[in-house]
Write a protein that holds these residues in place. Sequence first.
Motif, short mmCIF file in Angstrom:
data_model
loop_
_atom_site.label_atom_id
_atom_site.label_comp_id
_atom_site.label_asym_id
_atom_site.label_seq_id
_atom_site.Cartn_x
_atom_site.Cartn_y
_atom_site.Cartn_z
N HIS A 237 0.78 -1.23 0.00
CA HIS A 237 0.00 0.00 0.00
C HIS A 237 0.82 1.29 0.00
CE1 HIS A 237 -2.88 -3.05 1.38
NE2 HIS A 237 -3.83 -2.24 0.95
N LYS A 238 2.11 1.16 0.14
CA LYS A 238 2.98 2.34 0.25
C LYS A 238 2.83 3.27 -0.95
CE LYS A 238 7.82 3.59 1.06
NZ LYS A 238 9.20 3.05 1.25
N GLN A 239 2.82 2.72 -2.14
CA GLN A 239 2.72 3.55 -3.34
C GLN A 239 1.36 4.22 -3.46
OE1 GLN A 239 5.30 4.31 -5.44
NE2 GLN A 239 3.81 5.83 -6.13
N ALA A 240 0.29 3.50 -3.10
CA ALA A 240 -1.05 4.09 -3.16
C ALA A 240 -1.16 5.29 -2.23
CB ALA A 240 -2.10 3.03 -2.81
N PHE A 241 -0.55 5.19 -1.05
CA PHE A 241 -0.53 6.33 -0.13
C PHE A 241 0.28 7.47 -0.72
CE2 PHE A 241 -2.51 3.50 2.65
CZ PHE A 241 -2.76 4.06 3.89
N ALA A 242 1.45 7.13 -1.30
CA ALA A 242 2.31 8.16 -1.88
C ALA A 242 1.62 8.90 -3.02
CB ALA A 242 3.61 7.52 -2.37
N ASP A 243 0.80 8.18 -3.78
CA ASP A 243 0.06 8.81 -4.88
C ASP A 243 -0.89 9.88 -4.38
OD1 ASP A 243 1.38 7.17 -6.65
OD2 ASP A 243 -0.26 5.72 -6.85
N GLN A 244 -1.27 9.80 -3.11
CA GLN A 244 -2.15 10.81 -2.50
C GLN A 244 -1.36 11.80 -1.64
OE1 GLN A 244 -6.03 9.45 -1.03
NE2 GLN A 244 -5.49 7.37 -1.68
N GLY A 245 -0.03 11.77 -1.79
CA GLY A 245 0.82 12.71 -1.08
C GLY A 245 1.05 12.38 0.39
N VAL A 246 0.85 11.10 0.76
CA VAL A 246 0.98 10.69 2.16
C VAL A 246 2.10 9.66 2.29
CG1 VAL A 246 -0.16 9.60 4.12
CG2 VAL A 246 -1.44 11.14 2.63
N LYS A 247 2.97 9.86 3.26
CA LYS A 247 4.05 8.91 3.53
C LYS A 247 3.56 7.88 4.53
CE LYS A 247 8.90 8.73 4.97
NZ LYS A 247 10.06 9.51 5.45
N GLY A 286 0.29 11.67 21.42
CA GLY A 286 1.56 12.34 21.17
C GLY A 286 2.62 11.35 20.75
N PHE A 287 3.54 11.80 19.92
CA PHE A 287 4.65 10.95 19.50
C PHE A 287 5.95 11.74 19.59
CE2 PHE A 287 2.86 12.99 15.81
CZ PHE A 287 3.94 13.35 15.02
N GLY A 288 6.92 11.18 20.28
CA GLY A 288 8.19 11.87 20.49
C GLY A 288 8.95 12.05 19.19
N THR A 289 9.45 13.27 18.97
CA THR A 289 10.24 13.58 17.79
C THR A 289 11.55 14.22 18.23
OG1 THR A 289 8.22 13.95 16.50
CG2 THR A 289 10.28 14.82 15.59
N ALA A 290 12.66 13.56 17.92
CA ALA A 290 13.97 14.08 18.34
C ALA A 290 14.36 15.28 17.50
CB ALA A 290 15.02 12.98 18.22
N LEU A 291 14.96 16.27 18.16
CA LEU A 291 15.46 17.47 17.50
C LEU A 291 16.98 17.54 17.59
CD1 LEU A 291 12.83 20.06 18.80
CD2 LEU A 291 12.79 18.80 16.65
N GLY A 292 17.63 16.39 17.51
CA GLY A 292 19.09 16.36 17.62
C GLY A 292 19.54 16.79 19.01
N GLN A 311 -5.53 8.78 7.30
CA GLN A 311 -5.60 10.06 8.02
C GLN A 311 -4.49 10.17 9.07
OE1 GLN A 311 -9.66 9.42 9.21
NE2 GLN A 311 -10.45 10.98 7.80
N ILE A 312 -4.23 9.06 9.75
CA ILE A 312 -3.16 9.05 10.74
C ILE A 312 -1.81 9.30 10.08
CG2 ILE A 312 -1.84 7.55 12.30
CD1 ILE A 312 -4.52 6.27 13.10
N ALA A 313 -1.55 8.61 8.97
CA ALA A 313 -0.28 8.77 8.25
C ALA A 313 -0.10 10.19 7.76
CB ALA A 313 -0.22 7.78 7.08
N ALA A 314 -1.18 10.80 7.26
CA ALA A 314 -1.11 12.18 6.76
C ALA A 314 -0.79 13.15 7.89
CB ALA A 314 -2.42 12.55 6.08
N GLU A 315 -1.43 12.95 9.03
CA GLU A 315 -1.19 13.85 10.17
C GLU A 315 0.21 13.65 10.75
OE1 GLU A 315 -2.79 16.88 12.86
OE2 GLU A 315 -2.84 16.28 10.75
N LEU A 316 0.70 12.43 10.76
CA LEU A 316 2.07 12.16 11.20
C LEU A 316 3.07 12.89 10.32
CD1 LEU A 316 2.14 8.34 12.05
CD2 LEU A 316 2.88 10.18 13.56
N THR A 317 2.86 12.82 9.01
CA THR A 317 3.76 13.49 8.07
C THR A 317 3.75 14.99 8.29
OG1 THR A 317 3.40 11.75 6.41
CG2 THR A 317 4.26 13.86 5.63
#
Length: 421
Positions: A237-247, A286-292, A311-317
Amino acid sequence: MSDKEMKLVDIKLSADQTEGTQATVAQWLKRTGEQVVKDEPIIELETDKVMMEVVAPVDGVLHEKLVLEGEPAEENKILGTIDETGVSNPSNEIKTDTNLEDRAETTPNNVSIDLPRKDPTAGLPNPPSTFISPAVRRLSQQHNIDLNQIQGSGKNHRITSRDIKAYLATSPNDHATAAPALAAQVEPTAAGSEIIPHTQMRKIIAEHMQHSVQTAPHVTSVFDLDLSAIIKHRKSHKQAFADQGVKLTFTAYFVAAAVQAIKHQPKINSQFHEHGLEVFKHVNLGFGTALGDDGLIVPVIQQAQNMNLMQIAAELTRLTDKARNNQLSQKEVQGGTFTISNHGVSGSLVATPIIINQPQSAILGLGKMEKRVVVEEHNGQDMMVIKPMCYISLTIDHRALDAYQTNDFLSHFKAVIEAWQ
């Protein structure tokens, strides 16, 4: 004008601006006695999460600063006052000798006023349509920085002093004039060592972590997780998501599975109070995101219980991109009810205990994905097979939760991931 004729309006922080997060005054953007306009930024605050601004509640003149730079700005605390009927004194605009810069006097009635100061960056070009504070102007000239090269993290992408310092920290060799200032911040204590001063973000993170450990008894449970099903699904499904601009990332699956496990065991999504356990019906994850070297920030997916995988993938991106570009708003890091720490992205197999993001009751840890030999039974015989595996952990506030809820949540999380269709 006498005090009786003044119409003073308090400058305060509202509850929704801080939501329990400790904030510190980074800088005042206006001098005492200077004209201000309603909704104009007048104070720059720094938290462990984001830089934010306090705007003028009314038109008028800045009458008094009650909380100075470096001091805490608490909810409903009066930070200063504005005289709604005041008129700026022309002397505030007079440029004076440099030895008066950054000095202040106190009048007999204990009202602090800033002396007029010389603007050392007069004539320095500003980025179009961007307000530049005096502190940013001074830093940009001192370090010979082209402000057009910096992406601002303030409101409407306004450049803050922290943006300047972050820019210098990432490329100190590009700024020969920065050496004296940087040297002043790093003092040798002995042969082969140095002191690197803490940033305000690091200080607040340290206080937050220490508070969490002192407040909640931490207990951690660890499970094994087979990732075969979601790897297969993602590949298809990775490519189908990418086609909609979602990682489509693995974290998206973990968020979705965490939501399902919370629906199964709602007490995980809670906050402990002395009088009882507050269990939330919404899942703000919430999801932890490292800033170096700058630390860690936790963007929040609001109302995740209403989202599908796309929707979750889009918001994560969206949130991850904003976090790494220092563009998150205060609302995008507030309101979390549960947190995921994907510490495995940096190679960690197990991290324990992962400090709970107070005042939440639990935090989910995800270790590094790796191929491991596991034993499975086929046709009544044990066989060794190679599987993509990782360790998952749940650290809980033992005041609020016990082993039953902890292991029940992890069992359901595991079942959702391993049976993904």
